[in-house]
Enzyme design. Structure first.
Site, PDB file in Angstrom:
ATOM      1  N   ARG A   1      32.391 -50.279 -38.976  1.00 10.03           N
ATOM      2  CA  ARG A   1      33.756 -50.822 -38.888  1.00 10.03           C
ATOM      3  C   ARG A   1      34.083 -51.697 -40.089  1.00 10.03           C
ATOM      4  O   ARG A   1      35.180 -51.586 -40.654  1.00 10.03           O
ATOM      5  CB  ARG A   1      33.957 -51.605 -37.595  1.00 10.03           C
ATOM      6  CG  ARG A   1      34.052 -50.713 -36.366  1.00 10.03           C
ATOM      7  CD  ARG A   1      34.212 -51.520 -35.109  1.00 10.03           C
ATOM      8  NE  ARG A   1      33.078 -52.427 -34.987  1.00 10.03           N
ATOM      9  CZ  ARG A   1      33.109 -53.591 -34.351  1.00 10.03           C
ATOM     10  NH1 ARG A   1      34.220 -54.019 -33.798  1.00 10.03           N
ATOM     11  NH2 ARG A   1      32.045 -54.352 -34.268  1.00 10.03           N
TER      12      ARG A   1
ATOM     13  N   ASN B   1      35.332 -49.806 -32.180  1.00  7.39           N
ATOM     14  CA  ASN B   1      34.273 -49.085 -31.482  1.00  7.39           C
ATOM     15  C   ASN B   1      34.821 -48.563 -30.166  1.00  7.39           C
ATOM     16  O   ASN B   1      35.728 -49.156 -29.579  1.00  7.39           O
ATOM     17  CB  ASN B   1      33.085 -50.006 -31.187  1.00  7.39           C
ATOM     18  CG  ASN B   1      32.217 -50.244 -32.389  1.00  7.39           C
ATOM     19  OD1 ASN B   1      32.232 -49.484 -33.350  1.00  7.39           O
ATOM     20  ND2 ASN B   1      31.439 -51.308 -32.345  1.00  7.39           N
TER      21      ASN B   1
END
Length: 93
Positions: free
Chosen positions: A20, A38
């Site tokens: 990320r 996520n």
């Protein structure tokens, strides 16, 4: 040329490997707007939008991601362009 948007579902070893943060840095570096988060199933979801060439470049780079990631596949679908001005990390969904 008007901006485009792609919704991405990224599968493989993509959680717990800096994916990320890598996504935020890479997207911002390409001048893209959107978000990344996520998913509870272990995948990573993202919305990337901006210049078509930059979006395509991001998707190509996302096939590798950060060094510890192992991307199995990316599902990319067209998405509506939203009024976004930056690229951010969102909470897990």
């Amino acid at each position: 040329m008007p901006p485009i948007a792609r919704h991405l579902m990224i599968h493989g070893r993509v959680q717990g490997v800096f994916y990320r943060n890598w996504t935020v840095e890479t997207a911002r570096g390409l001048g893209l707007a959107g978000w990344v988060r996520n998913r509870m199933d272990g995948s990573v979801e993202a919305l990337v939008q901006g210049d078509a060439d930059a979006v395509d470049r991001f998707i190509a780079l996302a096939q590798d991601g950060p060094p510890a990631a192992q991307v199995a596949r990316i599902e990319a679908t067209d998405a509506p362009v939203e009024a976004l001005s930056s690229f951010e990390k969102k909470p897990t969904a």
